[in-house]
Design a protein around this motif. Structure first.
Motif, PDB file in Angstrom:
ATOM      1  N   GLU A 180      10.184  19.322   6.335  1.00  0.00           N
ATOM      2  CA  GLU A 180       9.217  20.653   6.944  1.00  0.00           C
ATOM      3  C   GLU A 180       8.611  20.344   8.345  1.00  0.00           C
ATOM      4  O   GLU A 180       8.779  21.354   9.220  1.00  0.00           O
ATOM      5  CB  GLU A 180       7.881  20.889   6.055  1.00  0.00           C
ATOM      6  CG  GLU A 180       7.193  22.136   6.384  1.00  0.00           C
ATOM      7  CD  GLU A 180       5.866  22.162   5.732  1.00  0.00           C
ATOM      8  OE1 GLU A 180       5.450  23.386   5.793  1.00  0.00           O
ATOM      9  OE2 GLU A 180       5.658  21.089   4.640  1.00  0.00           O
ATOM     10  N   LYS A 181       8.429  19.422   8.630  1.00  0.00           N
ATOM     11  CA  LYS A 181       7.673  18.886   9.775  1.00  0.00           C
ATOM     12  C   LYS A 181       8.492  18.655  10.937  1.00  0.00           C
ATOM     13  O   LYS A 181       8.574  19.136  12.077  1.00  0.00           O
ATOM     14  CB  LYS A 181       6.781  17.723   9.837  1.00  0.00           C
ATOM     15  CG  LYS A 181       5.324  18.140   9.062  1.00  0.00           C
ATOM     16  CD  LYS A 181       4.481  17.176   8.904  1.00  0.00           C
ATOM     17  CE  LYS A 181       3.038  17.544   8.210  1.00  0.00           C
ATOM     18  NZ  LYS A 181       2.199  18.420   9.220  1.00  0.00           N
ATOM     19  N   ASN A 182       9.812  17.887  10.549  1.00  0.00           N
ATOM     20  CA  ASN A 182      10.707  17.780  11.542  1.00  0.00           C
ATOM     21  C   ASN A 182      12.113  18.012  10.779  1.00  0.00           C
ATOM     22  O   ASN A 182      12.688  17.270  10.375  1.00  0.00           O
ATOM     23  CB  ASN A 182      10.846  15.850  11.702  1.00  0.00           C
ATOM     24  CG  ASN A 182       9.562  15.399  12.088  1.00  0.00           C
ATOM     25  OD1 ASN A 182       8.636  16.238  12.715  1.00  0.00           O
ATOM     26  ND2 ASN A 182       9.697  13.961  12.065  1.00  0.00           N
ATOM     27  N   PRO A 183      12.449  19.228  11.130  1.00  0.00           N
ATOM     28  CA  PRO A 183      13.724  20.020  10.668  1.00  0.00           C
ATOM     29  C   PRO A 183      15.155  19.383  10.763  1.00  0.00           C
ATOM     30  O   PRO A 183      15.918  19.396   9.852  1.00  0.00           O
ATOM     31  CB  PRO A 183      13.676  21.303  11.217  1.00  0.00           C
ATOM     32  CG  PRO A 183      12.161  21.770  11.502  1.00  0.00           C
ATOM     33  CD  PRO A 183      11.844  20.176  12.323  1.00  0.00           C
ATOM     34  N   SER A 184      15.051  18.502  11.668  1.00  0.00           N
ATOM     35  CA  SER A 184      16.213  17.680  12.023  1.00  0.00           C
ATOM     36  C   SER A 184      16.386  16.366  11.058  1.00  0.00           C
ATOM     37  O   SER A 184      17.479  15.632  11.494  1.00  0.00           O
ATOM     38  CB  SER A 184      16.581  17.651  13.513  1.00  0.00           C
ATOM     39  OG  SER A 184      15.393  16.900  14.201  1.00  0.00           O
ATOM     40  N   SER A 185      15.502  16.019  10.402  1.00  0.00           N
ATOM     41  CA  SER A 185      15.348  14.947   9.869  1.00  0.00           C
ATOM     42  C   SER A 185      16.208  14.695   8.721  1.00  0.00           C
ATOM     43  O   SER A 185      16.606  15.635   8.045  1.00  0.00           O
ATOM     44  CB  SER A 185      13.852  14.719   9.295  1.00  0.00           C
ATOM     45  OG  SER A 185      13.381  15.678   8.309  1.00  0.00           O
TER      46      SER A 185
END
Length: 432
Positions: A285-290
């Motif tokens: 959610e916080k880092n969509p590319s994770s």
């Protein structure tokens, strides 16, 4: 706070989620008076340190705010609490009506005049590790434990405050809320029943030397991950790795870090799999590319929690590897971590690289350590299993346990356990 010295209340040792829930259930269902003794300077326990709890991913402060409102209601005359306090002694009441207990409360340097204006902390010259954020940042020696604290006021860390040479905070306070000359108090109570709701602490994963916690900055624990994700945490809710503040995408979650291991915690801590699933979702959610990876032995999501597992497995960017991480080393040039993994499906050994590692450390009950500090009259029997959980309750004697004092539990089932303990007390009262 009510004075219950002559009221024969129910004593609840531990003011976390289970202890507070049990207290409220007893008060509201029976009108019986209760008294909580909590060693921290606030009520609420470890739930307040969570960013959110599963399965609905509710903010931790949400449920506790409801409880504080219940405490402040008209029933508050039936409620007393002592924070920064420990039970030193338990004896049988001479009249056979319960127990006499001796409570030691640390000096209450801050009174209820505190408005949490923060002027005291501005002038304080001493820093301390912030235990609420698991040491990932610092506060002043006079500090607000957390914004959801109850009671909501500053407190003083005696280990870091220079009482003899500095009273700047006292001088800065406009509300006469600080008294650095305050002394400890001894409270003696007669109580009818006792509920042990002593909670838990994270297992000391530094004992797992092969996994590198304490040696490599970018190896953290699951409880630290909760604070990284929290808006009130050390990074303002950004999931950044400790070594360089870099936003992370490739994070490895390692399950059973010490749990189900005869050399450490031989039992399953019940919540670790669910915690890692929700934290992987935090990251997405916080880092969509994770693209996090969860390394697991078994994924345990009992009952309806399987729906939560399905939510995580449906995200194609979350990888699942049924494998045991045998060793972690560090790439000194980048700060990345190299995981040596035994893939349990193929039987092959492999290596994997991660920017940060989160160890799913287990739950260790406080009961064993806390009870060791209480002097008890012979004949008062509280039996614990080999792992330190209280397993034998005494209905006739009015001694019960709740929450993780009894067994590893999540927030929801801790509430159920508290209700069970409260019901036992109410049943005893009805039989008297």
């Amino acid at each position: 706070m009510s004075d219950l010295k002559n009221e024969n209340p129910v004593l609840i040792i531990g003011g976390g989620h289970s202890g507070v829930s049990a207290a409220l259930e007893i008060m509201e269902a029976s009108g019986k008076k209760v008294c909580i003794v909590e060693k921290k300077p606030y009520l609420g326990g470890r739930v307040l340190q969570m960013y959110k709890y599963f399965p609905k991913l509710c903010p931790s402060f949400c449920g506790f705010e409801i409880n504080t409102k219940r405490i402040k209601s008209s029933l508050s005359d039936n409620f007393a609490f002592y924070v920064s306090s420990v039970v030193e002694e338990i004896n049988k009441d001479k009249n056979g009506n319960g127990y006499t207990v001796r409570i030691k409360q640390k000096p209450q340097f801050i009174n209820d005049n505190c408005t949490i204006c923060g002027e005291c902390a501005k002038v304080c010259p001493e820093d301390r590790p912030n235990d609420f954020n698991y040491g990932m940042d610092t506060t002043k020696a006079i500090y607000l434990p957390n914004i959801s604290s109850f009671p909501l006021k500053y407190t003083v860390d005696e280990n870091y405050c220079k009482f003899s040479s500095c009273k700047k905070c006292e001088e800065a306070c406009k509300y006469s809320a600080i008294d650095l000359d305050a002394k400890e108090s001894i409270i003696e109570l007669n109580v009818s029943d006792i509920i042990f709701a002593t909670g838990w602490k994270p297992y000391e994963v530094e004992k797992l030397e092969n996994l590198g916690f304490g040696r490599f900055k970018n190896v953290i624990t699951n409880v630290m991950m909760e604070r990284l994700a929290a808006d009130t945490g050390p990074t303002g809710g950004k999931i950044l790795r400790p070594s360089d503040g870099k936003e992370v995408n490739n994070v490895a979650f390692i399950q059973c870090a010490g749990s189900r291991n005869e050399n450490h915690l031989p039992y399953c801590s019940a919540i670790c799999c669910m915690a890692s699933l929700k934290q992987a979702l935090y990251l997405r959610e916080k880092n969509p590319s994770s693209n996090p990876t969860i390394f697991y032995i078994d994924l345990r999501t009992p009952g309806r929690y399987e729906n939560f597992l399905n939510k995580a497995t449906s995200d194609k960017n979350i990888a699942f590897n049924k494998g045991i991480v045998g060793k972690i080393s560090e790439d000194h040039a980048t700060g990345d971590l190299i995981l040596e993994v035994e893939d349990m499906l193929s039987g092959k050994k492999m290596k994997s690289r991660a920017e940060m590692v989160v160890l799913a450390g287990g739950m260790y009950p406080n009961a064993k350590d806390d009870l060791a500090g209480i002097k008890m009259e012979s004949g008062i029997k509280i039996e614990m299993d080999e792992n330190g959980f209280i397993f034998n309750e005494n209905f006739e004697g009015g001694i019960f346990s709740a929450g993780v004092a009894k067994t590893p539990l999540d927030v929801y089932t801790s509430g159920q356990s508290a209700t069970s303990a409260a019901l036992s007390v109410i049943q005893r009262t009805a039989l008297d």
